[in-house]
Motif scaffolding. Structure first.
Motif, mmCIF file in Angstrom:
data_model
loop_
_atom_site.group_PDB
_atom_site.id
_atom_site.type_symbol
_atom_site.label_atom_id
_atom_site.label_comp_id
_atom_site.label_asym_id
_atom_site.label_seq_id
_atom_site.Cartn_x
_atom_site.Cartn_y
_atom_site.Cartn_z
ATOM 1 N N HIS A 138 3.128 1.644 -3.143
ATOM 2 C CA HIS A 138 2.289 2.051 -4.273
ATOM 3 C C HIS A 138 1.869 3.512 -4.146
ATOM 4 O O HIS A 138 1.921 4.283 -5.119
ATOM 5 C CB HIS A 138 1.049 1.145 -4.329
ATOM 6 N N LYS A 139 1.493 3.911 -2.944
ATOM 7 C CA LYS A 139 1.064 5.301 -2.730
ATOM 8 C C LYS A 139 2.227 6.267 -2.958
ATOM 9 O O LYS A 139 2.054 7.338 -3.566
ATOM 10 C CB LYS A 139 0.510 5.474 -1.318
ATOM 11 N N TYR A 158 -5.140 2.118 -3.455
ATOM 12 C CA TYR A 158 -3.744 1.721 -3.637
ATOM 13 C C TYR A 158 -3.476 0.300 -3.136
ATOM 14 O O TYR A 158 -2.392 -0.223 -3.337
ATOM 15 C CB TYR A 158 -2.815 2.665 -2.871
ATOM 16 N N HIS A 167 2.929 7.137 -6.447
ATOM 17 C CA HIS A 167 2.026 8.152 -6.981
ATOM 18 C C HIS A 167 2.345 9.536 -6.422
ATOM 19 O O HIS A 167 2.342 10.526 -7.163
ATOM 20 C CB HIS A 167 0.572 7.798 -6.648
ATOM 21 N N TYR A 184 0.835 -1.207 0.000
ATOM 22 C CA TYR A 184 0.000 0.000 0.000
ATOM 23 C C TYR A 184 0.869 1.255 0.000
ATOM 24 O O TYR A 184 0.694 2.162 -0.823
ATOM 25 C CB TYR A 184 -0.927 0.012 1.216
ATOM 26 N N HIS A 222 -8.701 3.063 -9.562
ATOM 27 C CA HIS A 222 -7.332 3.523 -9.328
ATOM 28 C C HIS A 222 -6.682 3.983 -10.632
ATOM 29 O O HIS A 222 -5.989 5.000 -10.664
ATOM 30 C CB HIS A 222 -6.495 2.394 -8.710
#
Length: 276
Positions: A144-145, A246, A148, A141, A238
């Motif tokens: 992945h966050k 995420y 971004h 999580y 997403h």
């Protein structure tokens, strides 16, 4: 420690022989160092898994069940899917390096991985698997966050995957269409968890390869609506909003950290706007 080391090496060598002896002439792999044999086994198995799961799933949803799960105008073109395969194939040698490295660390006794249940009962075994998955979910999580939120990482790594930002550009083949370093970073929590939780070698390797099937599944745009699974409906959002969902296997981390967006609620909002 030496006995444990030998036990791990014996087991991974056995897996190498099973895969490589059925796919390649002995002259091409038997003289390779153990690490390279392990990487080659993971590389070949990863490719086979990617193509079998991708082709079977695409055949099922785009041909056998045409217009049942995905509307005809949302089916990606063959050109789009071939591009996804091309990106995945460029990255596959690097993706499969990670499990080879994790096996190397396991074989040398640097992790909490084990090969037998002699010292554990089944309750503890499943408890450790659950804890391992929680750590993996938490790690993926936040990785992945950050991919971004950090503009540099997004531009140079994660943007490669996010060119697929509409239903008619997403397919099961997009599941591994990443920049190589991006794909590795999102799998690293599996390796980090090895140093924290006692986990069986087969469980660790199986969960790494389940990733390939899971990523194919969450890119097919079909919303299964099975709570608390982070299904394709969530992951499609997403890809279209860039700032929600995420998580990996479940929606729990997004729910806990306020980034959840439910596809059913989104459909209701769209319907209400259309009827006004």
């Amino acid at each position: 420690m030496a006995a444990d080391h030998n036990h791990f090496v014996t087991e991974t060598s056995f897996y190498n022989r099973i895969v490589l002896s059925h796919l390649l002439p002995a002259s091409l792999w038997e003289t390779l160092p153990h690490f390279l044999q392990t990487w080659l086994r993971n590389y070949l198995a990863g490719n086979i898994l990617y193509f079998i799961s991708g082709f079977l799933w695409c055949f099922y949803i785009y041909y056998l069940k045409l217009n049942v799960y995905v509307p005809k105008d949302s089916i990606p073109t063959r050109k789009a899917m071939l591009l996804q395969i091309y990106v995945a194939m460029k990255a596959m040698p690097w993706y499969t390096l990670l499990p080879a490295v994790s096996e190397y660390m396991i074989e040398h006794g640097w992790t909490k991985c084990y090969t037998t249940l002699d010292h554990f009962n089944w309750f503890l075994c499943f408890l450790y698997i659950a804890l391992y998955l929680v750590l993996v979910e938490f790690g993926i999580y936040w990785v992945h966050k950050e991919l971004h939120d950090n503009k540099f990482l997004y531009k140079h790594l994660h943007a490669t995957h996010h060119i697929y930002n509409k239903q008619n550009t997403l397919s099961p083949f997009a599941g591994l269409a990443f920049h190589p370093l991006d794909g590795i970073l999102q799998a690293v929590p599996h390796v980090i968890a090895l140093f924290i939780v006692r986990i069986h070698l087969i469980t660790h390797l199986s969960l790494l390869f389940i990733e390939a099937i899971w990523t194919a599944n969450i890119h097919d745009c079909i919303h299964g609506n099975i709570w608390p699974v982070m299904g394709a409906g969530y992951h499609t959002i997403h890809h279209t909003t860039y700032k929600h969902n995420y998580g990996h296997y479940t929606i729990w981390m997004d729910w806990m950290f306020g980034s959840i967006k439910n596809p059913l609620l989104l459909e209701e909002d769209s319907f209400n706007k259309e009827t006004k």
